[in-house]
Design an enzyme around this catalytic site. Structure first.
Site, PDB file in Angstrom:
ATOM      1  N   LYS A  73       0.968  -1.043   0.086  1.00 56.27           N
ATOM      2  CA  LYS A  73       0.123   0.001  -0.078  1.00 56.27           C
ATOM      3  C   LYS A  73       0.992   1.223  -0.043  1.00 56.27           C
ATOM      4  CE  LYS A  73      -2.005   3.124   1.897  1.00 56.27           C
ATOM      5  NZ  LYS A  73      -1.533   4.368   1.684  1.00 56.27           N
TER       6      LYS A  73
ATOM      7  N   GLU B 190       9.630   1.634  10.880  1.00 57.09           N
ATOM      8  CA  GLU B 190      10.522   2.340  10.939  1.00 57.09           C
ATOM      9  C   GLU B 190      10.049   3.907  10.753  1.00 57.09           C
ATOM     10  OE1 GLU B 190      13.725   1.457  10.468  1.00 57.09           O
ATOM     11  OE2 GLU B 190      13.666  -0.050   9.090  1.00 57.09           O
TER      12      GLU B 190
ATOM     13  N   CYS C  41      13.727  10.994   6.821  1.00 59.02           N
ATOM     14  CA  CYS C  41      13.627  10.602   8.367  1.00 59.02           C
ATOM     15  C   CYS C  41      14.740  10.882   8.993  1.00 59.02           C
ATOM     16  CB  CYS C  41      13.179   9.151   8.309  1.00 59.02           C
ATOM     17  SG  CYS C  41      14.069   8.017   7.589  1.00 59.02           S
TER      18      CYS C  41
ATOM     19  N   GLU D  27       8.984  16.416  15.039  1.00 56.19           N
ATOM     20  CA  GLU D  27       9.382  16.240  13.835  1.00 56.19           C
ATOM     21  C   GLU D  27       8.598  17.114  12.703  1.00 56.19           C
ATOM     22  OE1 GLU D  27       8.383  12.710  11.415  1.00 56.19           O
ATOM     23  OE2 GLU D  27      10.506  12.388  11.002  1.00 56.19           O
TER      24      GLU D  27
END
Ligand code: NAD
Length: 486
Positions: free
Chosen positions: A178, A254, A288, A390
């Site tokens: 997906k 992750e 990331c 973040e």
């Protein structure tokens, strides 16, 4: 305009849901494709196709044949690299250079490395004594886990998706991918290449759609899925973990980061600037592993800030087709709104805006795209949202420090534990500091450099488990111990 149908059981087909959504170009805000949205019936069909593949030729295929097919796949991706690059840059607006030199070649390598790993894999074997003196042998066996749901993000779509599909297939699983709703194209194209090299139908399936209430949630809730591997935001990971709890499905995550960069006065300043320019601004800050918190030893603070400012102001925003571009757009209007909300918050909190803080103006179609200025701040408190959360944009905050101890404390003072960089020419310091940083990936005098055989992943709220090399076997296989009494 392109249409992305679902790829299930080796064939493209419209979604049974009858629903579609628009994919918008980040470069100029135009619609570039129509994407079919998978809902319950489509997800179910994909799971059944994957299950059938495991029970069919794929499940019975000898290791050598399976891994050779994956090596063929890697070569076919390389042959068709220009198509993958085009698909990726249209969806993401990434610079052509980034896609050509990193994203697509890494996608091919992700199949090659895991095929070779599995080809050459040995296993644990223990010979044991028994009371009757005849003994027994123990053999550790690795079986495929089964049907794996791969939920991937948009920031490096093909690279991150194949990082999961490569080991999953090398270990003999079947997958349902997906991809992010923002980047459907390369996952869709890969279906064609799977067929071209003869990967049996049902081994690789692609369903498009969103997360909650759509393909993502429906897939991770489906009882026919044996494991879920996910890359994305930490709070999405929390939602998926709840969805995976039913049936106790295994997860590999992750997740996000708020990575520190420590720059010591004994660094090579040119190197420190080169590394930080990449770690803060590469891919428009949508990495990331990027460093949004920089800590610089006081004697070189002013020089470092001035040189990073000059570097940021020299970046050239633009679309992938302009060869001078060094800074692409953000992925979407929604993501730009989020990043700009942090730009506003930083100002409200009294940050010094060293450079940037807004949106560039071009006077052409790019003004309808999602470009943003690279931004540097100083002067914020460590407990502010800008430092703790973040942002995932081309921005960083720089704070001075006085001692090594203080730098380590500041670096570790976060809920995240994905990556960290240390800039120093002092080898003893590199070891001393590196050992104490709470992060899964620690770079000294570099960033983003990786041998794919090493472990990859984050600690704390940055992930669960590790992928890479033999570490991937932990998630993509089930172990059995076969004990044979002699
Ligand atoms: P996201 O979490 O919004 O979405 C990722 C994927 O999850 C998408 O495919 C989305 O449709 C799907 N999804 C969303 N909600 C879901 C749900 N409830 N159930 C199932 N699926 C759902 O992340 P994003 O914005 O696409 O990507 C950026 C994030 O990814 C950042 O936080 C970044 O740090 C992280 N990331 C981490 C790594 C790493 O290796 N640690 C690598 C790249 C990106």
């Amino acid at each position: 305009m392109k249409t992305h149908e679902l790829f299930i059981d080796g064939a493209y087909a419209p979604a049974a849901s009858g629903k579609t959504f628009a994919k918008i170009s980040p470069v100029d805000g135009r619609q570039i494709s129509v994407v079919h949205e998978a809902l319950a019936e489509d997800v179910d069909r994909a799971v059944r196709a994957a299950r059938a593949a495991l029970e069919g030729p794929w499940g019975r295929m000898p290791l050598r044949q399976r891994t050779n097919l994956l090596l063929d796949l890697a070569r076919a991706i390389e042959r068709r690299a220009p198509e993958f690059v085009e698909a990726e840059i249209q969806d993401t607006g990434h610079t052509r250079h980034f896609s050509e030199t990193i994203e697509i070649p890494r996608g091919a390598a992700n199949f090659e490395i895991f095929a070779n790993l599995l080809k050459n894999l040995g296993g644990e074997f223990f010979s044991m004594d028994t009371p009757d003196g005849k003994g027994a042998v123990n053999m550790e066996l690795h079986r495929p886990k089964g049907v794996i749901a791969v939920i991937s993000p948009w920031n490096a779509p093909f690279l991150l998706m194949t990082w999961k599909v490569g080991p999953a297939l090398a270990c003999g699983n079947a997958v349902i991918v997906k991809p992010s709703e923002e980047s459907p194209a390369t996952a869709a194209l890969l279906g064609e290449v799977m067929n071209e090299v003869g990967i049996p139908k049902g081994v690789y399936n692609v369903i498009h759609g969103f997360g909650p209430g759509s393909a993502g949630e429906l897939l991770t809730q489906h009882p026919g899925v044996d494991g879920i591997t996910f890359t994305g935001e930490t709070r999405t990971g929390e939602a998926i973990m709840k969805q995976a709890a039913v049936g106790l499905r295994d997860v590999s995550f992750e997740l996000g980061g708020k990575n520190p960069g420590l720059i010591f006065a004994d660094c090579d300043m040119d190197k420190a600037i080169e590394v930080t320019m990449r770690s803060a601004f590469a891919n428009c800050g949508q990495v990331c592993l990027g460093t949004e918190r920089l800590y610089v030893e006081r004697p070189i603070f002013a020089e470092f800030v001035a040189r990073l400012k000059a570097g940021a102001e020299a970046l050239k925003p633009g679309g992938p087709d302009d060869p001078g571009t060094t800074l692409g757009p953000l992925i979407s209007a929604e993501h730009r709104r989020k990043v700009l909300s942090y730009y506003d918050k930083a100002r409200e909190l009294g940050a010094q805006v060293v450079t940037g803080g807004g949106v560039p103006h071009f006077g052409d179609s790019r003004d309808q795209g999602f470009f943003i200025q690279p931004t540097i701040w100083t002067g914020l408190e460590e407990d502010s949202a800008v430092i703790r959360e973040e942002i995932f944009g081309p921005c960083c905050h720089i704070r001075p420090f006085d001692t090594e101890e203080e730098a380590i404390r500041l670096a570790n003072d976060t809920r995240y534990g994905l990556a960290a960089t240390v800039l120093t020419e002092n080898l003893s310091r590199a070891h001393r500091v590196g050992r104490r940083l709470e992060a899964g990936l620690i770079w000294v005098n570099s960033w983003f450099l990786r041998d794919l055989r090493t472990s990859f992943g984050g600690s704390k709220s940055s992930g669960i488990g590790r992928e890479g090399g033999a570490h991937s076997l932990e998630f993509y296989t089930e172990r059995s111990n076969l004990c044979v009494k002699l």
